[in-house]
Design an enzyme around this catalytic site. Structure first.
Site, mmCIF file in Angstrom:
data_model
loop_
_atom_site.group_PDB
_atom_site.id
_atom_site.type_symbol
_atom_site.label_atom_id
_atom_site.label_comp_id
_atom_site.label_asym_id
_atom_site.label_seq_id
_atom_site.Cartn_x
_atom_site.Cartn_y
_atom_site.Cartn_z
ATOM 1 C CG HIS A 150 -2.052 -0.993 1.102
ATOM 2 N ND1 HIS A 150 -2.504 -1.528 -0.089
ATOM 3 C CD2 HIS A 150 -2.812 -1.568 2.089
ATOM 4 C CE1 HIS A 150 -3.493 -2.377 0.155
ATOM 5 N NE2 HIS A 150 -3.695 -2.432 1.457
ATOM 6 C CG HIS A 224 -7.738 -0.089 2.490
ATOM 7 N ND1 HIS A 224 -8.306 -0.712 3.578
ATOM 8 C CD2 HIS A 224 -6.810 -0.943 2.008
ATOM 9 C CE1 HIS A 224 -7.727 -1.890 3.757
ATOM 10 N NE2 HIS A 224 -6.824 -2.067 2.813
ATOM 11 C CD GLU A 361 -8.293 -3.190 -0.357
ATOM 12 O OE1 GLU A 361 -7.121 -2.892 -0.682
ATOM 13 O OE2 GLU A 361 -8.557 -4.086 0.465
#
Length: 396
Positions: A150, A224, A361
């Site tokens: 991420h 997210h 996501e």
């Protein structure tokens, strides 16, 4: 004497004309103000701004509240582009917050499993933080065991974005922008990024992701948010029913890096082609379920040649809340909140227990830079990265 009388009379006439003109002008101004006021009443899509807090380096963080005429409200802060609250209707028309998060900025800064955040430069994992673009090799920050996750140690979820308000008769938009500098977290190129949240009167939130670079790089942006459509964060999400428009999924190794295979979902716990409760097969004896401690995998979405299309649907039978997700992206990561462990404080008290929230996501596949068979995530100078995902709420 007669000349004086005529002049006076003329002046009076002129004065009267001026008075009349002035009265007409004032009347027009009043009409304009009234029309503007009526238009403001009719246009119930609004954005309001307030101070949310200050980061340790004294940077101000603001909260923007987007509200439509139906009653949907969305709170977004400039730290991480985080959606901190999202009020959606149930079958009785009652609007309640359905996303996990915190009550203060300090909590987001201290310990945050990406609640509600914009993820970048690269959503999901890259094996061992290594990638190659052309003849150039790059090493990214590793923050998930041996892997990059991420965006790294300080990804887009931990920076303060610039914000711009855009409002029309039927939609309110908040455009967030951020310049990620060359070699930030190991990524090449100065990346100009914009993420635009647009709320309309159909209870739809469109998220538009855009980026440009001055050097070949990789980009894979996503959102997210953790959802719990019951609006009761003490309850698990196992009773939620999910449909994922995908015939295949990506199996992973022990570190949750895709093996490179595209496996059929048929006959597996990963078959969500029709609505199925999250809890139905989440504890079955399955190698992939064990590796993810539940669901933490990327599904290969169908109809990729069609562009923007339905990716997933989530229904909560008790409240009647229905969430539909549309996207231009090739994949969607379904995460069932397996790592929530009761240690993180919940909104308004309590803690977030295991599987009290889920994420969907939209994205390119994990580890794409190292998997040549996966769709490319390379962005070159002169090109524009642009993807779109829409979240639509209703009730039945």
């Amino acid at each position: 004497m007669k000349k004086i009388i005529k002049l006076s009379y003329l002046l009076l006439a002129l004065s009267g004309t001026l008075i009349l003109v002035q009265c007409k002008t004032e009347s027009k101004q009043k009409d304009t103000v009234t029309a503007e006021a009526e238009e403001a009443v009719q246009n119930k899509v609004t954005i309001t701004k307030s101070k949310y807090g200050t980061t340790p380096d004294s940077t101000s963080v603001f909260k923007y509240t987007l509200k439509n005429e139906e009653g949907m409200e969305l709170d977004v802060i400039t730290y991480g582009g985080i959606i901190t609250s999202w009020k959606a209707p149930d079958k009785n028309g009652v609007y309640k917050d359905v996303v996990l998060g915190y009550d203060s900025l300090s909590q987001y800064i201290k310990s945050n499993p990406y609640f509600g955040a914009v993820i970048g430069r690269y959503g999901n994992r890259i094996a061992k933080g290594k990638l190659k673009i052309g003849e150039n090799e790059y090493t990214l920050a590793t923050n998930n065991g041996l892997n990059h996750l991420h965006g790294g140690i300080k990804g887009f979820d931990k920076v303060v974005w610039d914000a711009k308000e855009i409002i029309s008769d039927s939609a309110a938009s908040l455009q967030l922008s951020y310049l990620s500098k060359d070699m930030e977290e190991g990524y090449p190129g100065n990346l100009k990024t914009a993420v635009t949240y647009t709320l309309n009167n159909n209870n739809e939130l469109e998220v538009l992701y855009e980026a440009e670079t001055d050097k070949a790089t990789i980009v894979n942006l996503t959102q997210h948010t953790y959802f719990n459509l019951s609006a009761d964060f003490s309850k698990p999400i196992l009773d939620h029913e999910i449909m994922i428009n995908a015939d295949k999924f990506l199996p992973v190794d022990e570190t949750l890096i895709p093996t490179g295979e595209l496996l059929t979902v048929e006959g597996t716990p990963f078959d969500f082609r029709t609505l199925k409760s999250i809890g139905k097969e989440i504890e079955v004896d399955n190698d992939q379920i064990k590796k993810g401690l539940g669901y933490d995998h990327c599904w290969v979405l169908n109809d990729q040649d069609k562009g923007f299309r339905l990716a997933a649907t989530v229904y909560h039978p008790e409240t009647g809340r229905l969430l539909e997700i549309f996207t231009t992206e090739p994949g969607i990561q379904f995460y069932s909140g397996n790592f929530l462990d009761g240690t993180l404080p919940a909104k308004n008290g309590g803690t977030y227990a295991k599987r009290t929230g889920f994420c969907l996501e939209t994205q390119h596949y994990p580890d794409s830079p190292n998997q040549t068979a996966f769709p490319s995530v390379i962005l070159n100078p002169g090109e524009k990265y642009s993807t779109k995902t829409t979240f639509k709420f209703s009730a039945k």
